[in-house]
Design an enzyme around this catalytic site. Structure first.
Site, mmCIF file in Angstrom:
data_model
loop_
_atom_site.group_PDB
_atom_site.id
_atom_site.type_symbol
_atom_site.label_atom_id
_atom_site.label_comp_id
_atom_site.label_asym_id
_atom_site.label_seq_id
_atom_site.Cartn_x
_atom_site.Cartn_y
_atom_site.Cartn_z
ATOM 1 C CG ASP A 234 8.214 5.748 5.785
ATOM 2 O OD1 ASP A 234 7.718 5.423 4.514
ATOM 3 O OD2 ASP A 234 7.348 6.077 6.520
ATOM 4 C CD GLU B 1 1.648 5.272 0.112
ATOM 5 O OE1 GLU B 1 2.704 4.987 0.966
ATOM 6 O OE2 GLU B 1 1.891 5.904 -0.760
ATOM 7 C CB THR C 23 2.284 -3.068 -0.502
ATOM 8 O OG1 THR C 23 3.370 -1.716 -0.571
ATOM 9 C CG2 THR C 23 1.161 -2.574 -1.181
#
Length: 392
Positions: free
Chosen positions: A182, A34, A36
């Site tokens: 994402d 997370e 990163t």
């Protein structure tokens, strides 16, 4: 009604015609890694079955008309107006939901300004990806729209190029300072596998999760606390990471190892150091999780997931009471590991649970939320799923 049917019906209601096609892209769950991504580090997300659908048709002019089941009215702009709208520089001149769609069109057109197939288009959006839950509903929109325009405009771009366009739309059109995880997770989803992504090189590897064979389920616990990447907390964390990298004399925190943390502690104020420590240790946890999945199987990763949550709660300070409650209740009820997932400040947690314990863990989390006076969480299972596709 399914989201696919909703997209088709909305398109028909607004245009009185059938779309040229319906394209979809998935949301994602980040198994671990997370914040990163924008530090050029490592992440391990996977695409989920929940998808956003874009029903689209070419027009005979240069107008883009976009509509959504989340909005009361369509938004219409000319192709030549896109360059005046974006980059937005924090001053959106269109409704935020439409900036994701129009931003993708702008980014793709910027990549291919003279592509002969670029024309006006009508797009209707519907989705079953929970919004604000940390499951990347925005990347699902971007992926579905990018896939549709790539086909309709005959651009011939590969999934990584489409992911880059989606990130540019999110960063420069919407103004959310996110990394590329994402979009890559959505565009490169593979059934039954997570995507191990090096965010510096954009090299990817599919890593089988083995959940089903190990008798495991991944529970998503949507706290219903909405978050937004464009708010200040996300930007503050990113600024702290950039400050830490500068202090350490490296291009990005990807270049700082766990062994370097003692020196970092001497050079930084406490807050900056704790932000840096989360990124550095989280990168290592991603690498350790990949190794564990490949050698020992998914039952070996529970402690890494739980350690990730503690780091986000204490060092990066992006958790909220509802997320902490969900994680603690799941662990107390027998989950092998649990952590918040997504950008933080709300959203969802995940819990790795034996198939036989799903009901017990679900009940425990629901009771804990009721006892605390929180809204009832939305709890469901997910499995690694495929990336974008043309559905009709």
């Amino acid at each position: 009604m399914t989201a696919l049917s909703a997209a088709r019906d909305l398109f028909g209601a607004l245009t009185g015609a059938e779309p040229d096609g319906i394209w979809s892209a998935p949301g994602r769950v980040n198994l671990i890694g997370e914040h990163t991504d924008y530090n050029e580090g490592y992440v391990l997300p996977f695409a989920i079955p929940h998808r956003t659908y874009a029903a689209a048709r070419l027009r005979d002019d240069d107008r883009i008309v976009v509509s959504s089941t989340f909005a009361d009215a369509p938004v219409e702009v000319g192709l030549d107006e896109l360059s005046a709208l974006f980059p937005s520089e924090g001053d959106l001149r269109v409704p935020e939901w439409s900036a994701y769609v129009l931003g993708v069109a702008w980014a793709l057109r910027e990549l291919n300004p003279s592509a002969p197939g670029i024309r006006g288009v009508e797009i209707a959006i519907a989705s079953d990806v929970p919004v604000g839950a940390g499951l990347s509903s925005s990347a699902a929109i971007e992926g579905a729209v990018a896939s549709a325009l790539n086909d309709l405009w005959e651009l011939g771009l590969d999934p990584v190029a489409l992911a880059r366009a989606g990130r540019r739309a999110e960063n420069e059109a919407v103004g959310a300072p996110t990394g590329i995880m994402d979009q890559m997770a959505s565009m490169l989803g593979v059934a039954d596998a997570a995507t191990f992504l090096d965010c510096r090189t954009l090299e990817t590897q599919s890593v089988p999760t083995g959940f089903t064979d190990a008798g495991l389920e991944l529970l998503v616990i949507d706290t219903r606390v909405k978050h937004a990447h464009s708010t200040g907390g996300y930007r503050d964390r990113r600024d702290a990471c950039e400050r830490g990298a500068t202090i350490m004399g490296v291009p990005a925190l990807r270049d700082v190892s766990v062994d370097d943390l003692s020196r970092a502690a001497e050079l930084m104020d406490d807050v900056t150091f704790r932000r840096v420590r989360h990124i550095v240790t989280e990168n290592q946890r991603v690498l350790d999780t990949v190794a564990a999945l490949r050698t020992d199987g998914p039952r070996a990763i529970g402690d890494l997931l739980t350690a990730s949550h503690a780091s986000m709660r204490d060092d990066f300070e992006i958790s909220v009471a509802e997320l902490d409650t969900a994680v603690a209740a799941a662990l107390n009820a027998g989950a092998l590991g649990a952590r918040m997932t997504g950008g933080g400040f709300g959203g969802a947690a995940i819990a790795l649970v034996s198939h036989t314990d799903v009901i017990a863990v679900t009940d425990a989390v629901e009771r804990s939320f009721a006892d605390a006076g929180y809204l009832a969480p939305h709890i469901f299972t997910v499995a690694p799923s495929e990336g974008p596709r043309r559905d009709a």
